[in-house]
Design an enzyme around this catalytic site. Structure first.
Site, PDB file in Angstrom:
ATOM      1  N   THR A  13       0.855  -1.192   0.000  1.00 57.69           N
ATOM      2  CA  THR A  13       0.000   0.000   0.000  1.00 57.69           C
ATOM      3  C   THR A  13       0.888   1.238   0.000  1.00 57.69           C
ATOM      4  O   THR A  13       1.971   1.256   0.596  1.00 57.69           O
ATOM      5  CB  THR A  13      -0.956   0.035   1.211  1.00 57.69           C
ATOM      6  OG1 THR A  13      -0.204   0.196   2.420  1.00 57.69           O
ATOM      7  CG2 THR A  13      -1.819  -1.220   1.280  1.00 57.69           C
ATOM      8  N   GLY A  14       0.429   2.287  -0.681  1.00 60.48           N
ATOM      9  CA  GLY A  14       1.267   3.478  -0.814  1.00 60.48           C
ATOM     10  C   GLY A  14       2.529   3.159  -1.585  1.00 60.48           C
ATOM     11  O   GLY A  14       3.609   3.620  -1.237  1.00 60.48           O
ATOM     12  N   GLY A  15       2.371   2.379  -2.652  1.00 60.39           N
ATOM     13  CA  GLY A  15       3.541   1.953  -3.427  1.00 60.39           C
ATOM     14  C   GLY A  15       3.853   2.848  -4.606  1.00 60.39           C
ATOM     15  O   GLY A  15       4.737   2.537  -5.401  1.00 60.39           O
ATOM     16  N   GLY A  18       7.935   7.336  -3.001  1.00 64.80           N
ATOM     17  CA  GLY A  18       8.696   7.258  -1.754  1.00 64.80           C
ATOM     18  C   GLY A  18       9.109   5.854  -1.341  1.00 64.80           C
ATOM     19  O   GLY A  18       9.570   5.044  -2.150  1.00 64.80           O
ATOM     20  N   ILE A  19       8.926   5.584  -0.053  1.00 63.55           N
ATOM     21  CA  ILE A  19       9.385   4.329   0.542  1.00 63.55           C
ATOM     22  C   ILE A  19       8.671   3.130  -0.086  1.00 63.55           C
ATOM     23  O   ILE A  19       9.302   2.113  -0.404  1.00 63.55           O
ATOM     24  CB  ILE A  19       9.174   4.393   2.071  1.00 63.55           C
ATOM     25  CG1 ILE A  19      10.201   5.360   2.676  1.00 63.55           C
ATOM     26  CG2 ILE A  19       9.257   3.014   2.707  1.00 63.55           C
ATOM     27  CD1 ILE A  19       9.950   5.736   4.132  1.00 63.55           C
ATOM     28  N   GLY A  20       7.361   3.232  -0.283  1.00 61.05           N
ATOM     29  CA  GLY A  20       6.609   2.114  -0.880  1.00 61.05           C
ATOM     30  C   GLY A  20       7.091   1.800  -2.281  1.00 61.05           C
ATOM     31  O   GLY A  20       7.196   0.622  -2.666  1.00 61.05           O
ATOM     32  N   SER A 138       8.022   4.023  12.243  1.00 61.47           N
ATOM     33  CA  SER A 138       8.842   5.234  12.195  1.00 61.47           C
ATOM     34  C   SER A 138       9.673   5.312  13.469  1.00 61.47           C
ATOM     35  O   SER A 138       9.252   4.811  14.521  1.00 61.47           O
ATOM     36  CB  SER A 138       7.937   6.472  12.118  1.00 61.47           C
ATOM     37  OG  SER A 138       8.678   7.649  12.362  1.00 61.47           O
ATOM     38  N   TYR A 151       1.110  12.232  14.732  1.00 58.05           N
ATOM     39  CA  TYR A 151       1.773  11.259  13.849  1.00 58.05           C
ATOM     40  C   TYR A 151       2.541  10.226  14.675  1.00 58.05           C
ATOM     41  O   TYR A 151       2.443   9.018  14.449  1.00 58.05           O
ATOM     42  CB  TYR A 151       2.715  12.001  12.903  1.00 58.05           C
ATOM     43  CG  TYR A 151       3.583  11.110  12.053  1.00 58.05           C
ATOM     44  CD1 TYR A 151       3.105  10.594  10.851  1.00 58.05           C
ATOM     45  CD2 TYR A 151       4.895  10.786  12.436  1.00 58.05           C
ATOM     46  CE1 TYR A 151       3.908   9.781  10.054  1.00 58.05           C
ATOM     47  CE2 TYR A 151       5.692   9.976  11.647  1.00 58.05           C
ATOM     48  CZ  TYR A 151       5.201   9.484  10.462  1.00 58.05           C
ATOM     49  OH  TYR A 151       5.995   8.674   9.681  1.00 58.05           O
TER      50      TYR A 151
HETATM   51  N1  LIG Z   1       9.998   9.632   4.593  1.00 58.94           N
HETATM   52  C1  LIG Z   1      10.331   9.485   5.849  1.00 58.94           C
HETATM   53  O1  LIG Z   1      11.276  10.129   6.324  1.00 58.94           O
HETATM   54  C2  LIG Z   1       9.588   8.518   6.735  1.00 58.94           C
HETATM   55  C3  LIG Z   1      10.132   8.250   7.991  1.00 58.94           C
HETATM   56  C4  LIG Z   1       9.480   7.360   8.832  1.00 58.94           C
HETATM   57  C5  LIG Z   1       8.331   6.732   8.405  1.00 58.94           C
HETATM   58  N2  LIG Z   1       7.803   7.012   7.171  1.00 58.94           N
HETATM   59  C6  LIG Z   1       6.582   6.293   6.772  1.00 58.94           C
HETATM   60  O2  LIG Z   1       6.789   5.665   5.537  1.00 58.94           O
HETATM   61  C7  LIG Z   1       5.547   5.514   4.855  1.00 58.94           C
HETATM   62  C8  LIG Z   1       5.677   6.069   3.455  1.00 58.94           C
HETATM   63  O3  LIG Z   1       6.025   7.435   3.542  1.00 58.94           O
HETATM   64  P1  LIG Z   1       6.820   8.193   2.386  1.00 58.94           P
HETATM   65  O4  LIG Z   1       7.773   9.103   3.046  1.00 58.94           O
HETATM   66  O5  LIG Z   1       7.286   7.229   1.367  1.00 58.94           O
HETATM   67  O6  LIG Z   1       5.624   9.091   1.814  1.00 58.94           O
HETATM   68  P2  LIG Z   1       5.161   9.476   0.326  1.00 58.94           P
HETATM   69  O7  LIG Z   1       6.323   9.586  -0.595  1.00 58.94           O
HETATM   70  O8  LIG Z   1       4.222  10.599   0.493  1.00 58.94           O
HETATM   71  O9  LIG Z   1       4.357   8.181  -0.125  1.00 58.94           O
HETATM   72  C9  LIG Z   1       3.170   7.845   0.516  1.00 58.94           C
HETATM   73  C10 LIG Z   1       2.462   6.816  -0.316  1.00 58.94           C
HETATM   74  O10 LIG Z   1       1.262   6.433   0.365  1.00 58.94           O
HETATM   75  C11 LIG Z   1       0.165   6.730  -0.457  1.00 58.94           C
HETATM   76  N3  LIG Z   1      -0.948   7.086   0.416  1.00 58.94           N
HETATM   77  C12 LIG Z   1      -1.029   8.112   1.279  1.00 58.94           C
HETATM   78  N4  LIG Z   1      -2.224   8.098   1.900  1.00 58.94           N
HETATM   79  C13 LIG Z   1      -2.896   7.019   1.403  1.00 58.94           C
HETATM   80  C14 LIG Z   1      -4.172   6.472   1.628  1.00 58.94           C
HETATM   81  N5  LIG Z   1      -5.028   7.031   2.495  1.00 58.94           N
HETATM   82  N6  LIG Z   1      -4.519   5.356   0.972  1.00 58.94           N
HETATM   83  C15 LIG Z   1      -3.663   4.783   0.092  1.00 58.94           C
HETATM   84  N7  LIG Z   1      -2.454   5.259  -0.176  1.00 58.94           N
HETATM   85  C16 LIG Z   1      -2.075   6.377   0.471  1.00 58.94           C
HETATM   86  C17 LIG Z   1       0.632   7.838  -1.389  1.00 58.94           C
HETATM   87  O11 LIG Z   1      -0.120   7.931  -2.573  1.00 58.94           O
HETATM   88  P3  LIG Z   1      -1.441   8.883  -2.657  1.00 58.94           P
HETATM   89  O12 LIG Z   1      -1.098  10.162  -1.975  1.00 58.94           O
HETATM   90  O13 LIG Z   1      -1.685   9.025  -4.111  1.00 58.94           O
HETATM   91  O14 LIG Z   1      -2.522   8.138  -1.966  1.00 58.94           O
HETATM   92  C18 LIG Z   1       2.038   7.330  -1.678  1.00 58.94           C
HETATM   93  O15 LIG Z   1       1.993   6.260  -2.579  1.00 58.94           O
HETATM   94  C19 LIG Z   1       4.506   6.220   5.724  1.00 58.94           C
HETATM   95  O16 LIG Z   1       3.847   5.268   6.537  1.00 58.94           O
HETATM   96  C20 LIG Z   1       5.358   7.144   6.577  1.00 58.94           C
HETATM   97  O17 LIG Z   1       4.727   7.463   7.786  1.00 58.94           O
HETATM   98  C21 LIG Z   1       8.406   7.893   6.331  1.00 58.94           C
END
Ligand SMILES: NC(=O)c1ccc[n+]([C@@H]2O[C@H](COP(=O)([O-])OP(=O)(O)OC[C@H]3O[C@@H](n4cnc5c(N)ncnc54)[C@H](OP(=O)(O)O)[C@@H]3O)[C@@H](O)[C@H]2O)c1
Length: 247
Positions: A13-15, A18-20, A138, A151
């Site tokens: 999910t969320g692929g 970013g991380i996904g 996180s 968060y």
């Molecule tokens: N980046 C960091 O530094 C960091 C650090 C610790 C943890 N994290 C965690 O890592 C995960 C991914 O974060 P990221 O930094 O890769 O963020 P990102 O680049 O914004 O990617 C988020 C992904 O999740 C999707 N998404 C968001 N809300 C959604 C929803 N309600 N239903 C389905 N898809 C959804 C987004 O697509 P759409 O917006 O199109 O739905 C996107 O594919 C999150 O759980 C975040 O809390 C990130």
């Protein structure tokens, strides 16, 4: 390219970014077939084009249970089963105590907590003996972070979900682990940094390795947790943070 996930069906999910996206790319390079989700179709299409023919996309909001039902109905129809689920969709924004609104609380918990719970629960009927569930946590699950309590609370909540779920899943031979990133260069981190000037420099200074991470570095760890290389790792929280939460 190797084959530690050869023949496996994975849902991330969320692929789409970013991380996904980093996880989905690594999974495919290790032989898996991957279904990614997200809410924005254009980002999903771009991600599938980038990952290649072993990826497909399904538009679904993890906070909407009917979307999850539709996702898993489609996965069952096209693949018949799931070997790996990565409950990764999530995000957050800054709000100090005193400024937190009901909408901020509800929307953050709806995606990061309710979304994770039902992403995993609704996948279980399709999951096989030997399956792996990975929840993106996180470093905030165990740290205090200014203006980020809501968060951080969501990430603490799902960290405990995983401790309890491994008991609920006794007898199923399904492992569940938390992959907890530190600061990783993604659209989400850049978005939060726009709210707080100097954030990236500050975070860099807090990481013993002296840099922020790359999504591919989380992808490599997700491959470990998804594969038989981690066959006795269960209920763990694996930090991918350059040491940030360990000091
Ligand atoms: N980046 C960091 O530094 C960091 C650090 C610790 C943890 N994290 C965690 O890592 C995960 C991914 O974060 P990221 O930094 O890769 O963020 P990102 O680049 O914004 O990617 C988020 C992904 O999740 C999707 N998404 C968001 N809300 C959604 C929803 N309600 N239903 C389905 N898809 C959804 C987004 O697509 P759409 O917006 O199109 O739905 C996107 O594919 C999150 O759980 C975040 O809390 C990130």
């Amino acid at each position: 390219m190797s084959n530690s996930l050869e023949g496996k069906i994975a849902v991330v999910t969320g692929g789409s970014t970013g991380i996904g996206l980093g996880i989905a790319k690594r999974f495919v390079s290790e032989g898996a077939t991957v279904v990614i989700t997200g809410r924005r179709q254009a980002e999903l299409d771009a991600a599938v084009a980038e990952i290649g023919p072993k990826a497909s996309a399904f538009r679904a909001d993890v906070a909407v249970l009917a979307d999850l039902d539709a996702l898993y109905a489609e996965v069952e129809r096209t693949h018949g089963r799931i070997d790996v689920v990565v409950a990764n969709a999530g995000g957050g924004s800054l709000a100090k105590l005193g400024e937190i609104t009901e909408e901020h609380f509800d929307s953050t918990f709806a995606i990061n907590v309710k979304g994770v719970l039902f992403t995993v629960q609704k996948a279980l009927p399709l999951m096989r003996n030997g399956g792996s569930v990975i929840v993106t946590g996180s470093t905030t699950s165990i740290m205090g972070t200014e203006a980020f309590s809501v968060y951080s609370g969501t990430k603490a909540a799902i960290r405990n979900f995983v401790r309890s779920w491994i008991l609920d899943l006794k007898g199923r031979n399904i492992r569940v682990n938390v992959l907890s990133p530190g600061p990783i260069d993604t659209p989400a981190l850049r978005g939060v940094a726009e709210q707080a000037e100097g954030l990236i420099d500050y975070l860099t200074s807090q990481v013993p390795l002296g840099r922020i991470g790359d999504a591919d570095e989380t992808g490599k760890v997700a491959v470990f947790l998804a594969s038989d290389a981690s066959s006795f790792v269960n209920g763990a929280e694996l930090f991918v943070d350059g040491g940030m939460a360990q000091v």
